[in-house]
Scaffold this active site. Structure first.
Site, mmCIF file in Angstrom:
data_model
loop_
_atom_site.group_PDB
_atom_site.id
_atom_site.type_symbol
_atom_site.label_atom_id
_atom_site.label_comp_id
_atom_site.label_asym_id
_atom_site.label_seq_id
_atom_site.Cartn_x
_atom_site.Cartn_y
_atom_site.Cartn_z
ATOM 1 N N CYS A 84 0.814 -1.229 0.000
ATOM 2 C CA CYS A 84 0.000 0.000 0.000
ATOM 3 C C CYS A 84 0.844 1.274 0.000
ATOM 4 O O CYS A 84 0.312 2.368 -0.169
ATOM 5 C CB CYS A 84 -0.958 -0.017 1.181
ATOM 6 N N CYS A 207 -13.027 0.272 8.737
ATOM 7 C CA CYS A 207 -12.194 -0.183 7.613
ATOM 8 C C CYS A 207 -12.357 0.748 6.419
ATOM 9 O O CYS A 207 -13.467 1.176 6.095
ATOM 10 C CB CYS A 207 -12.629 -1.581 7.169
ATOM 11 N N HIS A 332 -9.107 4.135 -1.045
ATOM 12 C CA HIS A 332 -7.745 3.601 -0.967
ATOM 13 C C HIS A 332 -7.426 2.723 -2.178
ATOM 14 O O HIS A 332 -7.390 1.497 -2.076
ATOM 15 C CB HIS A 332 -7.607 2.821 0.354
#
Lengths: 384, 384
Positions: A84, A207, A332
């Site tokens: 990430c 999340c 994301h």
């Protein structure tokens, strides 16, 4: 070393797209080049970040593809992958290319497309960023990793599920102010606390989502930057690594790579945490934001939860964190995230963030985490 | 820019392994560190190349894993992927880290493991390095791409299948002299010419094999290199890119990215093709070696086939090419290849190549190709 500035930034809308990763990057890159006010032919190198393209799109070697789609097929290009933290890593290497004198103008960013595969496949592909010998076979996916971190932080410091929920509520509130965000909707503390457990103690609204998107930056040497509008200077950029194995980490309530990367970046920049006016950090889960605000030196260990609860990290608070909405609300797209965080800080330091502007911001920080907290990058930015 | 030297090199045996890519890299890296005569703790950054680990091992984010296995879990690390040119790209970026002054000692290399999956899966995963929108759906795998190149070269210049076969025979003859090579067995011209067509006009023995293996190099700044034995200097390193799409290439008998990368590397080094004493180049297929010897400026366009036929590129010839056995005989673990080529040139320039030594070699060149000739890196090396 030569000074390096960000002179252009571009980010696609985050969310669901029917475009490939290379197309998403090319769209963001075209915007970044326009924003920089340079000719596309001025770009001397392309640094491209992507994580799961082999898995989700049957596409590796994505650098030349992105360059070709962008109409710059002969620009030397490299693909980076650091889970990430991918495009933050690409950014740091691009800074070094300019610092070394090899190039004056470098295009850097990344993209990810993952909403074209089922959620269970996406979860599985993301888990490839953790160890395949022990952890994947044991079923340890990333919500599980961060649940372990949350539990350790709760046990050691008394951090509560309600404090974590405050992070989600705050980042959703910020996301409403960002037209590029995946979620532009406020949520209540109750919504978070009543959402289903994904990995105890983390619930659905703790999340971040799966996201498609691209982000790009144009970096330039000082000479070139001075001829263009609004250079935002790279004051420091540092990478740190930690063991790949969760069972080897001594204290799950800390992310030591964050602490080491931050120390390196502050030292390089000649800054301290109190100099920072605005932060984009890696809130893949709410607990990750709490731990990061401690590791970056903004709050004492164990008080990150309190900071969230008290609103110190909200827009208008002591130190606004994730004014973009963060990974939680902005979304994301893992290969794009590092570059998108930098794009937000550039926008903030230019004073162009509109309703989410942190007044008078002069120094900004970005923090990106990869995998089981094994990779961390921290960078500091400043305006003239 | 600061000068950079290679002070250590390590390569695993190439062939079939029961170790993971990260383990293969760690083994090569440990040898490179020993060869450099430095303490492992002197390594300040790790540049790691791998292509298909997500597909063959369910493992992304392989940099920290490799660092952890190597006993250096806190060394900052980045994974690079540029198809078959992966670890040569990593090498070039590592040179820039040292040139920029950020680090003095960088460990760089790569690994690939592919013999753990069926051959048809390996072919498919490798094809991910070509375009997924048009070329993969059309069934264009890499033997097909290089068959198109071979046919174009034959049509334009009269290059023959026999001339291509000479490349295979020569590289197998060299491979016999390399204890790390996958194939250490001479083959006859007849063996090549009678082997089955894979993609007309390329036959089985025109193609390099699938291979597992790892390779690593220790790079150092001039100050550090002077304190260690046998520095081999990086005289120049250049990357070039070309369109991702085969149908956009104007002349398949040339690899323009090779020509541009070579020109850049020669210019940086202040050298010309006639200065080069020994070459490791990308012979993924025999035709690739012929086209590369022309693009690198060693032979006129159209005469690369003749050079192979006449033995000019053999050990003992005018310009020995692929004394290691090349990808054809040494093997081609795609993430490791670029670093392994550099390791061979370092060995040659040190005068330590034993029975395959090119006498008096002072200047060496490596050339690595990625994908549908979309990525090329060329580097030049010299000894004091």
């Amino acid at each position: 070393m030569r000074r390096v500035a960000v002179i252009g930034a571009g980010v696609t809308k985050f969310g669901k797209h029917d475009r490939t990763s290379a197309e998403l990057f090319a769209a963001a890159a075209a915007d970044a080049i326009t924003d920089a006010g340079i000719a596309p032919s001025a770009v001397q190198a392309l640094y491209f970040g992507n994580v799961t393209g082999g898995e989700t799109e049957r596409q590796l070697h994505m650098g030349p593809l992105a360059a070709t789609l962008l109409g710059l097929p002969t620009v030397p290009t490299t693909r980076f992958e650091n889970a990430c933290a991918t495009s933050h890593a690409a950014f740091r290497h691009a800074v070094m290319e300019i610092a070394s004198g090899v190039s004056d103008v470098v295009l850097v960013g990344g993209a990810e497309r993952v909403l074209n595969v089922p959620t269970e496949s996406a979860t599985e592909f993301f888990a490839y960023c953790s160890d395949a010998s022990i952890e994947q076979p044991a079923g340890l996916t990333f919500p599980g990793v961060f649940a372990l971190i949350a539990r350790a932080h709760m046990d050691k410091y008394g951090t509560t599920e309600e404090q974590m929920a405050h992070v989600a509520v705050k980042n959703h509130r910020h996301g409403v102010l960002n037209p590029k965000a995946q979620f532009q909707k406020e949520i209540s503390l109750e919504t978070v606390l009543k959402s289903a457990y994904v990995a105890d103690p983390l619930k659905l609204f703790d999340c971040c989502p799966f996201t498609d998107g691209g982000a790009a930056l144009v970096l330039a040497s000082e000479d070139v930057a001075r001829r263009h509008r609004r250079p935002i200077w790279v004051l420091g950029t540092h990478a740190a690594t930690d063991t790949m194995f969760v069972h080897e980490k001594r204290d799950l309530s800390r992310v030591t790579a964050t602490e080491r990367a931050a120390q390196g970046a502050y030292r390089q920049a000649g800054k301290t945490p109190t100099d920072v006016d605005v932060v984009e950090l890696h809130d893949c889960f709410t607990i990750a934001e709490i731990v990061a605000t401690e590791g970056l030196g903004f709050f004492e260990p164990g008080t990150g939860g309190l900071a969230a609860e008290k609103g110190w990290t909200s827009l208008g608070g002591k130190l606004p964190v994730n004014p973009s909405g963060g990974l939680k609300a902005k979304g994301h797209p893992i290969g794009a995230t590092g570059a998108a965080q930098i794009a937000e800080i550039v926008t903030q330091l230019r004073g162009e963030a509109g309703p989410r502007q942190v007044d008078g911001a002069r120094t900004g920080l970005t923090h990106t985490l990869g995998g089981n907290t094994a990779t961390v990058l921290v960078s500091l930015f400043g305006r003239d």
